[in-house]
Design a protein around this motif. Structure first.
Motif, PDB file in Angstrom:
ATOM      1  N   UNK A   8       2.614   6.364 -13.862  1.00 39.01           N
ATOM      2  CA  UNK A   8       1.241   5.939 -13.647  1.00 39.01           C
ATOM      3  C   UNK A   8       1.257   4.558 -13.007  1.00 39.01           C
ATOM      4  N   UNK A   9       0.232   4.254 -12.215  1.00 37.41           N
ATOM      5  CA  UNK A   9       0.189   2.979 -11.511  1.00 37.41           C
ATOM      6  C   UNK A   9      -1.205   2.366 -11.606  1.00 37.41           C
ATOM      7  N   UNK A  10      -1.255   1.032 -11.606  1.00 34.73           N
ATOM      8  CA  UNK A  10      -2.498   0.306 -11.399  1.00 34.73           C
ATOM      9  C   UNK A  10      -2.162  -1.079 -10.887  1.00 34.73           C
ATOM     10  N   UNK A  11      -3.112  -1.679 -10.180  1.00 34.46           N
ATOM     11  CA  UNK A  11      -2.898  -2.983  -9.573  1.00 34.46           C
ATOM     12  C   UNK A  11      -3.445  -4.078 -10.476  1.00 34.46           C
ATOM     13  N   UNK A  12      -2.671  -5.171 -10.558  1.00 34.26           N
ATOM     14  CA  UNK A  12      -3.110  -6.386 -11.251  1.00 34.26           C
ATOM     15  C   UNK A  12      -2.810  -7.562 -10.337  1.00 34.26           C
ATOM     16  N   UNK A  13      -3.848  -8.088  -9.684  1.00 32.50           N
ATOM     17  CA  UNK A  13      -3.635  -9.163  -8.724  1.00 32.50           C
ATOM     18  C   UNK A  13      -2.739  -8.696  -7.594  1.00 32.50           C
ATOM     19  N   UNK A  14      -1.670  -9.435  -7.347  1.00 35.32           N
ATOM     20  CA  UNK A  14      -0.732  -9.080  -6.287  1.00 35.32           C
ATOM     21  C   UNK A  14       0.467  -8.303  -6.828  1.00 35.32           C
ATOM     22  N   UNK A  15       0.274  -7.606  -7.936  1.00 32.08           N
ATOM     23  CA  UNK A  15       1.348  -6.800  -8.512  1.00 32.08           C
ATOM     24  C   UNK A  15       0.882  -5.368  -8.723  1.00 32.08           C
ATOM     25  N   UNK A  46       6.529  -4.542 -13.211  1.00 31.32           N
ATOM     26  CA  UNK A  46       5.528  -5.165 -12.352  1.00 31.32           C
ATOM     27  C   UNK A  46       6.174  -5.439 -10.998  1.00 31.32           C
ATOM     28  N   UNK A  47       5.633  -4.835  -9.950  1.00 33.26           N
ATOM     29  CA  UNK A  47       6.204  -4.931  -8.617  1.00 33.26           C
ATOM     30  C   UNK A  47       5.335  -5.855  -7.765  1.00 33.26           C
ATOM     31  N   UNK A  48       5.938  -6.927  -7.247  1.00 34.83           N
ATOM     32  CA  UNK A  48       5.209  -7.845  -6.382  1.00 34.83           C
ATOM     33  C   UNK A  48       4.853  -7.148  -5.071  1.00 34.83           C
ATOM     34  N   UNK A  49       3.578  -7.302  -4.646  1.00 36.77           N
ATOM     35  CA  UNK A  49       3.103  -6.655  -3.435  1.00 36.77           C
ATOM     36  C   UNK A  49       3.024  -7.656  -2.289  1.00 36.77           C
ATOM     37  N   UNK A  50       3.380  -7.230  -1.086  1.00 40.00           N
ATOM     38  CA  UNK A  50       3.187  -8.106   0.068  1.00 40.00           C
ATOM     39  C   UNK A  50       1.699  -8.210   0.388  1.00 40.00           C
ATOM     40  N   UNK A  51       1.328  -9.234   1.103  1.00 38.55           N
ATOM     41  CA  UNK A  51      -0.073  -9.394   1.490  1.00 38.55           C
ATOM     42  C   UNK A  51      -0.180  -9.368   3.024  1.00 38.55           C
ATOM     43  N   UNK A  52      -1.036  -8.517   3.568  1.00 36.72           N
ATOM     44  CA  UNK A  52      -1.808  -7.510   2.835  1.00 36.72           C
ATOM     45  C   UNK A  52      -0.968  -6.261   2.602  1.00 36.72           C
ATOM     46  N   UNK A  53      -1.377  -5.452   1.618  1.00 36.20           N
ATOM     47  CA  UNK A  53      -0.670  -4.198   1.328  1.00 36.20           C
ATOM     48  C   UNK A  53      -1.718  -3.117   1.067  1.00 36.20           C
ATOM     49  N   UNK A  54      -2.318  -2.586   2.133  1.00 32.81           N
ATOM     50  CA  UNK A  54      -3.381  -1.596   1.939  1.00 32.81           C
ATOM     51  C   UNK A  54      -2.898  -0.292   1.327  1.00 32.81           C
ATOM     52  N   UNK A  55      -1.643   0.049   1.576  1.00 31.32           N
ATOM     53  CA  UNK A  55      -1.122   1.318   1.057  1.00 31.32           C
ATOM     54  C   UNK A  55       0.364   1.175   0.759  1.00 31.32           C
ATOM     55  N   UNK A  56       0.770   1.766  -0.355  1.00 32.22           N
ATOM     56  CA  UNK A  56       2.169   1.755  -0.774  1.00 32.22           C
ATOM     57  C   UNK A  56       2.618   3.198  -0.962  1.00 32.22           C
ATOM     58  N   UNK A 105       6.292  12.520  -3.398  1.00 33.37           N
ATOM     59  CA  UNK A 105       5.846  11.287  -2.742  1.00 33.37           C
ATOM     60  C   UNK A 105       4.341  11.173  -2.876  1.00 33.37           C
ATOM     61  N   UNK A 106       3.889   9.969  -3.167  1.00 30.80           N
ATOM     62  CA  UNK A 106       2.452   9.730  -3.219  1.00 30.80           C
ATOM     63  C   UNK A 106       2.135   8.431  -2.491  1.00 30.80           C
ATOM     64  N   UNK A 107       0.915   8.350  -1.977  1.00 33.16           N
ATOM     65  CA  UNK A 107       0.451   7.131  -1.335  1.00 33.16           C
ATOM     66  C   UNK A 107      -0.546   6.447  -2.263  1.00 33.16           C
ATOM     67  N   UNK A 108      -0.265   5.192  -2.588  1.00 35.87           N
ATOM     68  CA  UNK A 108      -1.126   4.427  -3.477  1.00 35.87           C
ATOM     69  C   UNK A 108      -1.939   3.465  -2.620  1.00 35.87           C
ATOM     70  N   UNK A 109      -3.256   3.646  -2.638  1.00 41.03           N
ATOM     71  CA  UNK A 109      -4.143   2.772  -1.884  1.00 41.03           C
ATOM     72  C   UNK A 109      -4.531   1.607  -2.775  1.00 41.03           C
ATOM     73  N   UNK A 110      -3.920   0.482  -2.545  1.00 39.64           N
ATOM     74  CA  UNK A 110      -4.109  -0.689  -3.393  1.00 39.64           C
ATOM     75  C   UNK A 110      -5.554  -1.162  -3.283  1.00 39.64           C
ATOM     76  N   UNK A 111      -6.155  -1.417  -4.457  1.00 39.98           N
ATOM     77  CA  UNK A 111      -7.539  -1.874  -4.479  1.00 39.98           C
ATOM     78  C   UNK A 111      -8.537  -0.750  -4.553  1.00 39.98           C
ATOM     79  N   UNK A 112      -8.063   0.510  -4.461  1.00 42.12           N
ATOM     80  CA  UNK A 112      -8.931   1.670  -4.585  1.00 42.12           C
ATOM     81  C   UNK A 112      -8.723   2.295  -5.959  1.00 42.12           C
ATOM     82  N   UNK A 113      -9.762   2.884  -6.462  1.00 47.31           N
ATOM     83  CA  UNK A 113      -9.675   3.515  -7.785  1.00 47.31           C
ATOM     84  C   UNK A 113      -9.047   4.886  -7.717  1.00 47.31           C
TER      85      UNK A 113
END
Length: 230
Positions: free
Chosen positions: A150-157, A192-202, A215-223
């Motif tokens: 499972x994944x969720x974003x917290x700030x830049x992580x 906790x994985x540090x994200x580059x800025x910007x990182x619209x999709x991982x 494989x899945x695409x995680x859209x950072x900042x999207x629910x």
């Protein structure tokens, strides 16, 4: 003396687990991941010496846990490895036998074996050259155990949690850049994985016991997380 540490599992991320081999420093190892079960908690690893001279090794076994995604290795007698010290002649092979004492059938047990080269002393008593240190994962996986990432974003992580009952091998990509992340996430572990800025999709690429890959695409900042399985 220089110690060359080789996490050999990395080179076979997308190969069938328990089957692939790897070679480094003239030493070939197979398999690079040992997959056992509570019903058959014995296995083996083969080392082949492709060098022109004999080479000696010692082996240690560790319980493998993770804290905040970082590996912790604790010496153990629960995983038996024999022989513990050995020499391989040129162009010859040695088989390591592995066995687990009283394996649990309820949860996956994770171990690592460290295979360290013993440098041959020279006449002046000084050991020179490269010494290999190979780290091989060993899993005792109950029938039906699966990872559940499972994944969720917290700030830049990006917070990645394995809420399942088995390990997962992972790779995280932002475009063509591979993000710094654990190659394995054990059952019950979080990283906790540090994200580059910007990182619209991982892109999250996952492989687990049996060689299945998704494989899945995680859209950072999207629910909503869009996932595709291949």
């Amino acid at each position: 003396m220089v110690i060359f540490r080789a996490l050999l599992v990395a080179v076979v991320f997308f190969m069938a687990q328990g089957v692939a081999s790897a070679q480094t420093g003239g030493i070939r190892v197979a398999p690079v991941l040992v997959s056992l079960s509570p019903e058959r908690a014995i296995g083996s690893v083969r080392l082949h010496n492709g060098r022109a001279t004999p080479v000696s090794f010692e082996v240690e076994a560790f319980v493998w846990t993770q804290v905040d995604g970082a590996d912790r290795l604790t010496p153990t007698n629960a995983l038996i490895v024999a022989p513990g010290v050995f020499e391989i002649a040129p162009n010859s092979e040695q088989t390591l036998r592995l066995g687990v004492r009283g394996p649990s059938s309820n949860s996956e047990a994770a171990y690592r074996i460290l295979v360290r080269e013993l440098p041959a002393p020279r006449r002046d008593g000084v050991a020179l050259g490269f010494a290999l240190e190979m780290s091989l994962p060993v899993f005792v996986t109950p029938r039906g155990a699966r990872p559940n990432l499972t994944t969720h974003a917290e700030g830049q992580h990006l917070i990645l949690t394995n809420a399942g009952s088995s390990f997962a091998q992972i790779a995280l990509l932002s475009g063509d850049q591979r993000l710094e992340a654990p190659r394995y996430l054990l059952a019950g572990s979080t990283a906790a994985i540090a994200l580059p800025a910007p990182a619209p999709a991982i892109r999250l690429i996952e492989a687990h016991a049996g060689g299945q890959q998704s494989e899945r695409t995680i859209h950072v900042g999207h629910s909503v997380q869009h996932a595709s399985v291949r």
